[in-house]
Design an enzyme around this catalytic site. Structure first.
Site, PDB file in Angstrom:
ATOM      1  N   ASP A  81      46.070  -2.582   9.113  1.00 55.42           N
ATOM      2  CA  ASP A  81      46.724  -1.313   9.405  1.00 55.42           C
ATOM      3  C   ASP A  81      46.974  -1.170  10.904  1.00 55.42           C
ATOM      4  OD1 ASP A  81      47.769   1.193   8.773  1.00 55.42           O
ATOM      5  OD2 ASP A  81      45.830   2.195   9.007  1.00 55.42           O
ATOM      6  N   GLY A 209      47.855  10.994   5.886  1.00 55.42           N
ATOM      7  CA  GLY A 209      47.731  11.786   4.669  1.00 55.42           C
ATOM      8  C   GLY A 209      46.590  12.789   4.688  1.00 55.42           C
ATOM      9  N   ASN A 229      48.325   6.739   3.317  1.00 54.91           N
ATOM     10  CA  ASN A 229      47.121   6.389   4.068  1.00 54.91           C
ATOM     11  C   ASN A 229      46.163   7.574   4.176  1.00 54.91           C
ATOM     12  OD1 ASN A 229      48.870   4.156   4.632  1.00 54.91           O
ATOM     13  ND2 ASN A 229      47.696   3.743   6.481  1.00 54.91           N
ATOM     14  N   ILE A 230      44.899   7.312   3.851  1.00 54.48           N
ATOM     15  CA  ILE A 230      43.848   8.309   3.965  1.00 54.48           C
ATOM     16  C   ILE A 230      42.672   7.686   4.714  1.00 54.48           C
ATOM     17  CG2 ILE A 230      42.205   9.775   2.710  1.00 54.48           C
ATOM     18  CD1 ILE A 230      45.013  10.688   2.243  1.00 54.48           C
ATOM     19  N   THR A 232      40.580   9.978   7.572  1.00 57.29           N
ATOM     20  CA  THR A 232      39.756  11.070   8.091  1.00 57.29           C
ATOM     21  C   THR A 232      39.082  11.858   6.973  1.00 57.29           C
ATOM     22  OG1 THR A 232      41.220  11.260  10.002  1.00 57.29           O
ATOM     23  CG2 THR A 232      39.753  13.103   9.578  1.00 57.29           C
TER      24      THR A 232
END
Length: 279
Positions: A81, A209, A229-230, A232
């Site tokens: 990433d 996201g 994308n996740i 946090t």
């Protein structure tokens, strides 16, 4: 099973769902993501960011990711990433990542195209798929990015040109989300998403996201975004479990964090309408 995202994204495009891209930073987080995906019989993008190489090395991430993916009964994409360094991206390919991202979104469109073409040529020769980004997804305040940066929306004309000139496999677009802790719920530009989706054929990806709101993310998932994308939100859920569970030792603490991450992933599988895929 360790797979490329190519076929998964084709299925996501056809059936209007998105696949979570979950950033791991150690063995526990990676194992939690993959085991949860396996129990749910859902595909997953197991992502490791170049910016996290201060936590574990690229070599360690490759070993962890490949081991977990290869023994899983569900499809797992091992993805680099936000690769910003050509040397790091090429090393990830050599180490066995099945997907890489070249992030030159802060550069001019011309320089972004030049850098992306170089990575695409290198990766495709080794049967690895490439994601790139145009526009720029800004950031909120978190431990990685202590300052806020503004998002720059992806222009439709730029998206068309970029895809044609780079032959990239998937495209991350900026439509209003932000990395990290977003203040409030972002206003997503769904009109821009539809314009881009109808103008390019490659799968579209959404970064930032976390904390973007379930309603927003569900609409993105059914409106042409194939990967969300996740990161946090996994950290936040882990901390909430620690605070409520009051662990007495490190082992209990780790178990609570893993439970929080598991529940968050199950939640997003539902929000994204991720379909079962076993082979």
């Amino acid at each position: 099973m360790l797979v490329s995202s190519k076929e998964l994204f084709q299925l996501a495009q056809k059936n209007s769902f998105a696949i979570p891209a979950t950033n791991f930073i150690d063995l526990d987080s990676a194992r939690t993501y993959v085991e949860t995906a396996e129990k749910c019989r859902k595909p997953i993008i197991l992502a490791f960011a170049e910016s996290h190489m201060d936590l574990i090395s690229l070599e360690e991430a490759a070993l962890i990711g490949k081991y977990l993916a290869q023994k899983s009964t569900t499809p797992v994409v091992l993805h680099l990433d936000h690769g910003e360094t050509e040397e790091v991206i090429k090393k990830a390919i050599e180490l066995g990542f099945s997907s890489v991202m070249i992030d030159a979104s802060k550069d001019s469109i011309e320089e972004n195209i030049r850098k992306t073409k170089r990575i695409v040529e290198y990766a495709h020769a080794r049967n690895v798929v490439v994601e790139a980004e145009i526009g720029h997804v800004g950031s909120g305040v978190n431990y990685e990015t202590p300052e806020e940066t503004d998002s720059i929306y992806t222009e439709v004309a730029d998206a068309i040109r970029f895809v044609e000139e780079t032959s990239v496999d998937s495209l991350a677009v900026s439509i209003g989300t932000a990395h990290g802790f977003y203040k409030g719920v972002p206003k997503i530009n769904f009109e821009r998403l539809e314009e881009i989706r109808s103008s390019v054929s490659v799968p579209l990806v959404l970064h930032g996201g976390s904390s973007s709101g379930d309603e927003n993310l569900e609409k993105c998932a059914v409106s042409g975004i194939c990967k969300i994308n996740i990161f946090t939100d996994f950290l936040t859920s882990g901390m909430k479990q620690i605070e409520s569970g009051k662990p007495e030792d490190y082992i209990q603490l780790k178990a609570l964090v893993n439970q929080g991450m598991k529940e968050t992933l199950v939640h997003y599988f539902d929000v994204f309408h991720t379909e079962e895929v076993t082979n």
